[in-house]
Design a protein around this motif. Structure first.
Motif, PDB file in Angstrom:
ATOM      1  N   LYS A 132       0.663  -1.300   0.009  1.00 13.88           N
ATOM      2  CA  LYS A 132      -0.087  -0.155   0.012  1.00 13.88           C
ATOM      3  C   LYS A 132       0.704   1.293  -0.019  1.00 13.88           C
ATOM      4  O   LYS A 132       0.535   2.414   0.432  1.00 13.88           O
ATOM      5  CB  LYS A 132      -0.984   0.066   1.293  1.00 13.88           C
ATOM      6  N   LEU A 133       2.191   1.154  -0.393  1.00 14.61           N
ATOM      7  CA  LEU A 133       3.064   2.287  -0.600  1.00 14.61           C
ATOM      8  C   LEU A 133       3.667   2.224  -2.052  1.00 14.61           C
ATOM      9  O   LEU A 133       3.506   1.050  -2.654  1.00 14.61           O
ATOM     10  CB  LEU A 133       4.035   2.160   0.494  1.00 14.61           C
ATOM     11  N   SER A 134       4.203   3.270  -2.341  1.00 12.02           N
ATOM     12  CA  SER A 134       4.963   3.382  -3.574  1.00 12.02           C
ATOM     13  C   SER A 134       6.266   3.666  -3.414  1.00 12.02           C
ATOM     14  O   SER A 134       6.960   4.316  -2.698  1.00 12.02           O
ATOM     15  CB  SER A 134       4.511   4.755  -4.136  1.00 12.02           C
ATOM     16  N   CYS A 135       6.962   2.891  -4.257  1.00  9.61           N
ATOM     17  CA  CYS A 135       8.416   2.752  -4.357  1.00  9.61           C
ATOM     18  C   CYS A 135       9.173   3.761  -5.326  1.00  9.61           C
ATOM     19  O   CYS A 135       8.636   4.151  -6.387  1.00  9.61           O
ATOM     20  CB  CYS A 135       9.050   1.400  -4.742  1.00  9.61           C
ATOM     21  N   SER A 136      10.497   4.088  -4.885  1.00  6.15           N
ATOM     22  CA  SER A 136      11.252   5.194  -5.605  1.00  6.15           C
ATOM     23  C   SER A 136      12.901   5.084  -5.196  1.00  6.15           C
ATOM     24  O   SER A 136      13.016   4.399  -4.123  1.00  6.15           O
ATOM     25  CB  SER A 136      10.833   6.459  -5.729  1.00  6.15           C
ATOM     26  N   HIS A 137      13.531   5.411  -5.948  1.00  6.89           N
ATOM     27  CA  HIS A 137      14.776   5.559  -5.737  1.00  6.89           C
ATOM     28  C   HIS A 137      15.610   4.291  -5.384  1.00  6.89           C
ATOM     29  O   HIS A 137      16.277   4.436  -4.293  1.00  6.89           O
ATOM     30  CB  HIS A 137      15.242   6.634  -4.810  1.00  6.89           C
ATOM     31  N   PRO A 138      15.464   2.996  -6.133  1.00 11.68           N
ATOM     32  CA  PRO A 138      16.336   2.039  -5.577  1.00 11.68           C
ATOM     33  C   PRO A 138      17.855   2.207  -6.044  1.00 11.68           C
ATOM     34  O   PRO A 138      18.189   2.626  -6.785  1.00 11.68           O
ATOM     35  CB  PRO A 138      15.929   1.039  -6.584  1.00 11.68           C
ATOM     36  N   ARG A 139      18.667   2.035  -4.712  1.00 13.11           N
ATOM     37  CA  ARG A 139      20.307   1.933  -4.954  1.00 13.11           C
ATOM     38  C   ARG A 139      20.778   0.647  -4.229  1.00 13.11           C
ATOM     39  O   ARG A 139      20.444   0.274  -3.074  1.00 13.11           O
ATOM     40  CB  ARG A 139      20.739   3.150  -4.252  1.00 13.11           C
ATOM     41  N   ILE A 140      21.631  -0.082  -5.003  1.00 17.88           N
ATOM     42  CA  ILE A 140      22.149  -1.282  -4.656  1.00 17.88           C
ATOM     43  C   ILE A 140      23.532  -1.127  -3.882  1.00 17.88           C
ATOM     44  O   ILE A 140      24.145  -0.310  -4.472  1.00 17.88           O
ATOM     45  CB  ILE A 140      22.217  -2.475  -5.619  1.00 17.88           C
ATOM     46  N   SER A 141      23.703  -1.883  -2.852  1.00 14.81           N
ATOM     47  CA  SER A 141      25.440  -1.733  -2.397  1.00 14.81           C
ATOM     48  C   SER A 141      25.940  -2.176  -3.225  1.00 14.81           C
ATOM     49  O   SER A 141      25.860  -3.119  -3.940  1.00 14.81           O
ATOM     50  CB  SER A 141      25.061  -2.382  -0.995  1.00 14.81           C
ATOM     51  N   PRO A 142      27.262  -1.553  -3.129  1.00 12.93           N
ATOM     52  CA  PRO A 142      28.376  -2.323  -4.202  1.00 12.93           C
ATOM     53  C   PRO A 142      28.823  -3.832  -3.705  1.00 12.93           C
ATOM     54  O   PRO A 142      29.227  -4.328  -4.824  1.00 12.93           O
ATOM     55  CB  PRO A 142      29.685  -1.282  -3.894  1.00 12.93           C
ATOM     56  N   ASP A 143      28.482  -4.150  -2.712  1.00  8.52           N
ATOM     57  CA  ASP A 143      28.672  -5.708  -2.410  1.00  8.52           C
ATOM     58  C   ASP A 143      27.461  -6.593  -2.975  1.00  8.52           C
ATOM     59  O   ASP A 143      27.732  -7.605  -2.686  1.00  8.52           O
ATOM     60  CB  ASP A 143      29.063  -5.837  -0.941  1.00  8.52           C
ATOM     61  N   GLY A 144      26.600  -5.886  -3.410  1.00  4.37           N
ATOM     62  CA  GLY A 144      25.404  -6.459  -4.102  1.00  4.37           C
ATOM     63  C   GLY A 144      24.482  -7.418  -2.892  1.00  4.37           C
ATOM     64  O   GLY A 144      23.510  -8.267  -3.124  1.00  4.37           O
ATOM     65  N   LYS A 145      24.486  -6.995  -1.626  1.00  4.85           N
ATOM     66  CA  LYS A 145      23.912  -7.394  -0.500  1.00  4.85           C
ATOM     67  C   LYS A 145      22.567  -6.876  -0.304  1.00  4.85           C
ATOM     68  O   LYS A 145      21.437  -7.587   0.054  1.00  4.85           O
ATOM     69  CB  LYS A 145      24.638  -7.492   0.599  1.00  4.85           C
ATOM     70  N   TYR A 146      22.393  -5.605  -0.623  1.00  3.30           N
ATOM     71  CA  TYR A 146      21.192  -4.737   0.232  1.00  3.30           C
ATOM     72  C   TYR A 146      20.642  -4.019  -1.240  1.00  3.30           C
ATOM     73  O   TYR A 146      21.529  -3.416  -1.850  1.00  3.30           O
ATOM     74  CB  TYR A 146      21.557  -4.152   1.357  1.00  3.30           C
ATOM     75  N   LEU A 147      19.505  -3.514  -1.177  1.00  4.11           N
ATOM     76  CA  LEU A 147      18.680  -2.400  -1.788  1.00  4.11           C
ATOM     77  C   LEU A 147      18.366  -1.292  -0.879  1.00  4.11           C
ATOM     78  O   LEU A 147      17.443  -1.793  -0.257  1.00  4.11           O
ATOM     79  CB  LEU A 147      17.971  -2.930  -2.855  1.00  4.11           C
ATOM     80  N   LEU A 148      18.637  -0.151  -1.133  1.00  2.00           N
ATOM     81  CA  LEU A 148      18.263   0.889  -0.259  1.00  2.00           C
ATOM     82  C   LEU A 148      16.990   1.784  -1.222  1.00  2.00           C
ATOM     83  O   LEU A 148      17.413   2.037  -2.226  1.00  2.00           O
ATOM     84  CB  LEU A 148      19.417   1.785   0.114  1.00  2.00           C
ATOM     85  N   PHE A 149      15.902   2.070  -0.602  1.00  4.31           N
ATOM     86  CA  PHE A 149      14.929   2.630  -1.348  1.00  4.31           C
ATOM     87  C   PHE A 149      14.203   3.463  -0.773  1.00  4.31           C
ATOM     88  O   PHE A 149      13.923   3.245   0.675  1.00  4.31           O
ATOM     89  CB  PHE A 149      14.350   1.668  -2.429  1.00  4.31           C
ATOM     90  N   CYS A 150      13.017   4.103  -1.387  1.00  5.55           N
ATOM     91  CA  CYS A 150      12.227   4.963  -0.517  1.00  5.55           C
ATOM     92  C   CYS A 150      10.794   4.363  -0.786  1.00  5.55           C
ATOM     93  O   CYS A 150      10.625   3.790  -1.734  1.00  5.55           O
ATOM     94  CB  CYS A 150      12.405   6.373  -1.089  1.00  5.55           C
ATOM     95  N   MET A 151      10.076   4.575   0.239  1.00  2.00           N
ATOM     96  CA  MET A 151       8.487   4.408   0.015  1.00  2.00           C
ATOM     97  C   MET A 151       7.806   5.505   0.623  1.00  2.00           C
ATOM     98  O   MET A 151       8.198   6.168   1.540  1.00  2.00           O
ATOM     99  CB  MET A 151       8.006   2.939   0.540  1.00  2.00           C
ATOM    100  N   VAL A 152       6.850   5.756  -0.156  1.00  2.00           N
ATOM    101  CA  VAL A 152       5.931   6.971   0.322  1.00  2.00           C
ATOM    102  C   VAL A 152       4.565   6.654  -0.005  1.00  2.00           C
ATOM    103  O   VAL A 152       4.121   5.506  -0.605  1.00  2.00           O
ATOM    104  CB  VAL A 152       6.234   8.100  -0.561  1.00  2.00           C
ATOM    105  N   ASP A 153       3.458   7.320   0.450  1.00  2.00           N
ATOM    106  CA  ASP A 153       2.011   7.042   0.373  1.00  2.00           C
ATOM    107  C   ASP A 153       1.737   6.908  -1.225  1.00  2.00           C
ATOM    108  O   ASP A 153       0.948   6.150  -1.733  1.00  2.00           O
ATOM    109  CB  ASP A 153       1.288   8.126   1.146  1.00  2.00           C
ATOM    110  N   TYR A 154       2.238   7.642  -1.878  1.00  2.00           N
ATOM    111  CA  TYR A 154       1.801   7.734  -3.402  1.00  2.00           C
ATOM    112  C   TYR A 154       2.970   8.200  -4.324  1.00  2.00           C
ATOM    113  O   TYR A 154       3.971   9.266  -3.695  1.00  2.00           O
ATOM    114  CB  TYR A 154       0.624   8.410  -3.725  1.00  2.00           C
TER     115      TYR A 154
END
Length: 519
Positions: free
Chosen positions: A352-374
């Motif tokens: 029930k949230l909207s995703c944006s700005h995916p950024r993957i860690s250089p070691d490939g383990k994690y993905l940092l991203f935003c979620m917002v209402d819309y």
């Protein structure tokens, strides 16, 4: 002669008296008879209970306690103590002593004992502040955009480079001589020798610095009437993925007043060697709005966000809150430039949230991203928070670093141990840059604001920081080289569609709305 000797003696006595007075004034404060407070001191910025890089500049601060005299002891052990005393609550840490302390304290805690004196209470020792020095350093340099958060055209907008081990700052690009907007700077895996950014209006185009050459590219083609926007370099250094957007800005009467949505958007693939643009229905579908591309460190997958394409008769007033983006991954084969099948990693229908700005860690383990209402421009939304996705387990965690104000643009250090992001937590209007340590277990620690020489400056600084990118070395190009490339028509090239490209049908959008190519 007698009067002359008397004169000389008087001068000597005066000099001695002045010297004694100076010595007395510069003597150590006597804090031996102090009482203890059960609470920690109020500091600005809040540099307490944090993990800091072993190569960060001195973290000067202000003691927000009423007092007439102040003493601060900073140490890792009793063998080496930095003692600072002042009649001002502004605490400035000597650079050489700070570097020596951090070097000796890698992987260990450092302590701040803070004493405050008032005539009524005498000396009070506050509860000790404890921070820890991480083992992993942060990248030496940070690049960011610096601007007023205006709706209209800026007087001046700059891209700046900051040395994180000191306070030195240098200008990378300015709009003062090109009468436009500069945005979306991007580097290939933190390599400052391979970078790009966009210019809107005026000397419009994409400035690309690569292989010691700077040129300007017009990325518009028969497929995309909008120029390239959000970007991500492929690790091979030859390809870059971009979004091309049709953006509509609007305003609310209260709360988060400024807002923006895409009416249409697609992803394109640009080949620097061939100066060609490739498209594919899997990333440029007429049924979806695709945006925010980000390559995996091995270049075998592209991550992006997408939402169902809006209809031409879309009712903005009734439906803007229903626009929500999934987080998607698609396999890619760079030699043949072919795509696999898209896979949804985070479903807006489920969160029930909207995703944006995916950024993957250089070691490939994690993905940092935003979620917002819309929507997909989180810095305009108080609901915008940072989330961390484990690419091994699929587990998603809302980070404790979030505040009740928007958190937005973010990036990783080259060793995957640090993140930097924008936040409006200070005042709700101007974005500042915050750093957090990410340990080997994926725990993200309490954030701290970018250290500056005069910490009070943040409270009177009416400009925003945005799009922070960490790089390993300083940018090897001068601002004048970028300005020359922007203004020299002979350096401009027009991108072409790749041979045998089938132009895909485009969705109709509401022609009555004022549409731009970027927010």
């Amino acid at each position: 002669m007698k009067h002359e000797n008397k004169y000389h003696r008087s001068v000597v006595f005066c000099l001695v008296a002045v010297a004694l007075l100076v010595l007395a004034c510069s003597g150590q404060y006597d804090i031996s008879d102090c009482k203890s407070s059960a609470r920690p001191p109020r500091l600005y910025p809040d540099y307490s209970d944090i993990v800091i890089p072993p190569n960060i500049a001195p973290m000067n601060f202000v003691i927000n306690e009423a007092g007439e005299k102040f003493v601060v002891d900073i140490y890792a052990d009793s063998s080496s103590v930095i003692r600072l005393q002042s009649k001002s609550p502004r605490i400035v840490i000597p650079t050489r002593s700070w570097r020596h302390l951090l070097h000796r304290s890698v992987g260990r805690p450092i302590y701040f004992d803070i004493f405050v004196y008032t005539a009524d209470e005498g000396w009070t020792r506050h509860q000790r502040v404890v921070n820890r020095v991480a083992s992993a350093p942060i990248d030496h340099f940070l690049v960011y955009r610096f601007l007023r958060p205006n709706y209209t055209v800026q007087e001046e907008m700059t891209i700046r480079q900051r040395d994180l081990e000191s306070y030195r700052e240098s200008l990378i690009m300015t709009t003062k001589t090109i009468s436009g907007c500069i945005n979306c700077h991007s580097f290939n895996q933190g390599d400052p020798s391979q970078m790009l950014f966009h210019i809107r209006w005026g000397a419009a185009g994409m400035i690309v610095a690569r292989q010691d050459e700077i040129c300007k590219i017009d990325t518009r083609t028969e497929f995309n009437s909008s120029p390239a926007a959000y970007s991500s370099w492929h690790p091979n250094g030859r390809l870059a993925a971009f979004s091309v957007n049709k953006v509509f800005q609007f305003f609310h009467a209260a709360d988060d007043s400024r807002d923006v949505i895409d009416l249409a958007s697609d992803l394109i693939l640009y080949d620097c060697d061939d100066n060609t643009v490739s498209i594919d229905a899997k990333i440029s579908s007429p049924f979806y709005m695709e945006t925010f591309p980000n390559w995996s460190p091995d270049g075998a997958s592209l991550y992006f966000c997408r939402a169902p394409q809006l209809r031409a008769d879309f009712d903005l007033e009734e439906g803007y809150r229903d626009i929500q983006y999934d987080l998607v991954r698609i396999p890619f084969e760079p030699d043949s430039k072919t795509w696999g099948e898209p896979e949804t990693l985070v479903s807006a229908a489920e969160t029930k949230l909207s995703c944006s700005h995916p950024r993957i860690s250089p070691d490939g383990k994690y993905l940092l991203f935003c979620m917002v209402d819309y929507g997909n421009f989180p810095i305009f939304h108080s609901s915008a928070d940072l989330y961390l996705l484990s690419l091994a387990t699929g587990e998603i965690q809302r980070l404790a670093v979030n505040s009740d104000k928007p958190e937005g643009f973010h990036s990783w250090s080259s060793n995957s141990r640090w993140i930097v992001f924008t936040s409006k937590r200070d005042n709700g209007i101007f974005t500042r840059l915050y750093f957090s340590h990410v340990d080997e277990s994926g725990v993200v620690h309490k954030p701290f604001i970018l250290p500056i020489k005069e910490p009070r400056h943040y409270q009177t600084l009416f400009k925003s920081f945005s799009v922070p990118e960490l790089i390993r070395r300083p940018i090897p190009y001068r601002a004048q080289q970028f300005i020359d490339a922007a203004l020299d028509e002979h350096l401009e090239r027009r991108a072409q569609l790749a041979p045998d490209t089938e132009i895909l049908p485009r969705p109709d959008i509401d022609s009555t709305r004022t549409v731009t190519d970027f927010p």
